[in-house]
Design a protein around this motif. Structure first.
Motif, PDB file in Angstrom:
ATOM      1  N   TRP A 135      10.636  36.957  13.641  1.00 47.33           N
ATOM      2  CA  TRP A 135       9.706  37.101  11.997  1.00 47.33           C
ATOM      3  C   TRP A 135       9.500  37.455  12.038  1.00 47.33           C
ATOM      4  O   TRP A 135       8.497  38.239  13.070  1.00 47.33           O
ATOM      5  N   MET A 136       9.837  38.431  10.474  1.00 43.76           N
ATOM      6  CA  MET A 136       8.808  39.857  10.389  1.00 43.76           C
ATOM      7  C   MET A 136       7.904  40.043   9.458  1.00 43.76           C
ATOM      8  O   MET A 136       8.552  39.902   8.129  1.00 43.76           O
ATOM      9  N   THR A 166      12.519  36.084   7.985  1.00 44.59           N
ATOM     10  CA  THR A 166      13.292  35.819   9.207  1.00 44.59           C
ATOM     11  C   THR A 166      14.712  36.216   9.719  1.00 44.59           C
ATOM     12  O   THR A 166      15.789  35.662   9.159  1.00 44.59           O
ATOM     13  N   ILE A 167      14.673  37.016  10.736  1.00 48.54           N
ATOM     14  CA  ILE A 167      16.323  37.038  10.949  1.00 48.54           C
ATOM     15  C   ILE A 167      16.751  36.928  12.645  1.00 48.54           C
ATOM     16  O   ILE A 167      16.253  36.590  13.502  1.00 48.54           O
ATOM     17  N   LYS A 168      18.301  35.839  12.418  1.00 46.35           N
ATOM     18  CA  LYS A 168      18.678  35.629  13.557  1.00 46.35           C
ATOM     19  C   LYS A 168      19.317  36.732  14.387  1.00 46.35           C
ATOM     20  O   LYS A 168      19.936  37.566  13.865  1.00 46.35           O
ATOM     21  N   LEU A 169      19.337  37.166  15.762  1.00 43.83           N
ATOM     22  CA  LEU A 169      19.357  37.952  16.075  1.00 43.83           C
ATOM     23  C   LEU A 169      20.829  37.633  16.845  1.00 43.83           C
ATOM     24  O   LEU A 169      21.126  36.306  18.074  1.00 43.83           O
ATOM     25  N   PRO A 170      22.279  38.211  16.295  1.00 40.40           N
ATOM     26  CA  PRO A 170      23.514  37.881  17.393  1.00 40.40           C
ATOM     27  C   PRO A 170      23.679  38.291  18.581  1.00 40.40           C
ATOM     28  O   PRO A 170      22.410  38.896  19.710  1.00 40.40           O
ATOM     29  N   THR A 179      11.497  27.860  12.309  1.00 44.19           N
ATOM     30  CA  THR A 179      11.432  28.811  11.745  1.00 44.19           C
ATOM     31  C   THR A 179      10.847  29.025  10.972  1.00 44.19           C
ATOM     32  O   THR A 179      10.041  29.844  10.757  1.00 44.19           O
ATOM     33  N   GLU A 180       9.959  27.810  10.625  1.00 43.02           N
ATOM     34  CA  GLU A 180       8.723  27.864  10.173  1.00 43.02           C
ATOM     35  C   GLU A 180       7.820  28.041  10.397  1.00 43.02           C
ATOM     36  O   GLU A 180       6.666  28.994   9.920  1.00 43.02           O
ATOM     37  N   GLY A 236       1.514  39.169  13.771  1.00 45.16           N
ATOM     38  CA  GLY A 236       2.579  38.048  13.017  1.00 45.16           C
ATOM     39  C   GLY A 236       3.994  38.527  14.039  1.00 45.16           C
ATOM     40  O   GLY A 236       4.438  37.705  13.407  1.00 45.16           O
ATOM     41  N   ILE A 237       4.157  39.456  13.998  1.00 47.74           N
ATOM     42  CA  ILE A 237       6.351  39.488  14.802  1.00 47.74           C
ATOM     43  C   ILE A 237       5.925  38.312  16.321  1.00 47.74           C
ATOM     44  O   ILE A 237       5.876  38.638  16.720  1.00 47.74           O
ATOM     45  N   ALA A 238       7.366  37.218  15.609  1.00 46.04           N
ATOM     46  CA  ALA A 238       7.306  36.673  16.461  1.00 46.04           C
ATOM     47  C   ALA A 238       9.165  36.325  16.468  1.00 46.04           C
ATOM     48  O   ALA A 238       9.883  36.533  15.976  1.00 46.04           O
ATOM     49  N   PHE A 239       8.961  36.139  17.875  1.00 44.96           N
ATOM     50  CA  PHE A 239      10.577  35.809  18.284  1.00 44.96           C
ATOM     51  C   PHE A 239      10.363  34.074  18.687  1.00 44.96           C
ATOM     52  O   PHE A 239       9.782  33.687  19.481  1.00 44.96           O
ATOM     53  N   LEU A 240      12.131  33.038  18.135  1.00 46.75           N
ATOM     54  CA  LEU A 240      11.560  31.643  18.229  1.00 46.75           C
ATOM     55  C   LEU A 240      13.869  31.823  19.359  1.00 46.75           C
ATOM     56  O   LEU A 240      13.655  32.358  18.565  1.00 46.75           O
ATOM     57  N   LYS A 241      12.787  30.790  20.146  1.00 43.66           N
ATOM     58  CA  LYS A 241      14.454  30.837  20.988  1.00 43.66           C
ATOM     59  C   LYS A 241      14.690  28.964  20.419  1.00 43.66           C
ATOM     60  O   LYS A 241      13.796  28.237  21.247  1.00 43.66           O
ATOM     61  N   ARG A 242      15.754  28.987  19.989  1.00 42.69           N
ATOM     62  CA  ARG A 242      16.227  27.238  20.078  1.00 42.69           C
ATOM     63  C   ARG A 242      17.484  27.122  20.248  1.00 42.69           C
ATOM     64  O   ARG A 242      18.546  27.499  20.099  1.00 42.69           O
TER      65      ARG A 242
END
Length: 246
Positions: free
Chosen positions: A91-92, A98-102, A239-240, A78-84
């Motif tokens: 997503w944890m 949902t955490i935005k990575l710097p 992110t949804e 279920g852990i997921a990563f999104l790039k836009r």
């Protein structure tokens, strides 16, 4: 006048050479990505005393949209990563956050592997964020390859200060890459193997990332299935959506 003409000719030739280097990198990048890509892969983290395996699904569309979803093991499912574009989210499900990575986290290890966050979600662009020059030729796996040096553009927020890539001249396959930090120190080496037909093209299907200073340590990424150029709506990369992948 003859000297000036020679200097101009050399500069013009070097400019064309650099443009050709960029085109080679772009062809290799497009070969692996396609317009869209949907894939199932296994990632094996190998250490001296233990190893771990993850199963993942990934979706990519162009250079700006990407999603990675962990299927197994159960504790990570279920852990997921999104790039836009230049933004990356994680997503944890255990935290329901949902955490935005710097940008500073792009150089960090992805899920404890030897790949960085940037290696997997491709925040930086190998085509647009670097200046490219052909540094020579070599033979890898009996294939003639270009050696291309990639130096980041001054304004580019990238992980590496230099990348050396070796790209097959016939099929534009990236077979060997070396990644250097800001001090010019070699950090990681990536080798590509198991070249085969996947969907509609010949590509490497197994990649090894080997850290330079950690003996007996590496991470393998193995593509089990890839589908290219199937339509994916931009709205999928949201992110949804990362909260409902399965």
């Amino acid at each position: 006048m003859r000297l000036i003409a020679c200097i101009i000719a050399v500069c013009f030739a070097n400019l064309l050479y650099a443009q050709t280097a960029k085109e080679i990198v772009q062809k290799a990048d497009e070969k692996m990505r396609g317009k869209t890509m949907q894939a199932e892969m296994i990632i094996k983290t190998i250490r001296l005393t233990w190893s771990r395996e993850m199963q993942c699904k990934t979706w990519m569309k162009g250079n700006n949209l990407a999603m990675i979803f962990i299927v197994a093991p159960a504790k990570d499912k279920g852990i997921a990563f999104l790039k836009r574009k230049k933004e990356v989210w994680n997503w944890m499900p255990a935290l329901e956050r949902t955490i935005k990575l710097p940008p500073s986290m792009m150089s960090q290890s992805w899920m404890g592997t030897d790949f960085t966050n940037d290696d997997l979600v491709k925040e930086s662009s190998v085509v647009e964020d670097y200046n490219h020059t052909i540094a020579g030729d070599t033979i890898i796996q009996n294939r003639e390859c270009y050696i291309i040096q990639m130096i980041p553009k001054p304004e580019a927020a990238v992980v590496w200060s230099k990348v050396i890539v070796c790209i097959d001249k016939k099929d534009f396959l990236e077979l060997h890459s070396r990644f250097y930090d800001e001090d010019g120190k070699l950090i990681n080496t990536m080798n590509s193997y198991d070249i085969k037909m996947m969907h509609d093209r010949i590509i490497p299907t197994r990649f090894e990332m080997i850290p330079a200073d950690k003996k007996g340590q590496k991470t393998e990424m193995i593509y089990k299935n890839i589908q290219y150029n199937k339509p994916i709506d931009d709205g999928f990369f949201s992110t949804e959506k990362i909260k409902t992948l399965n």
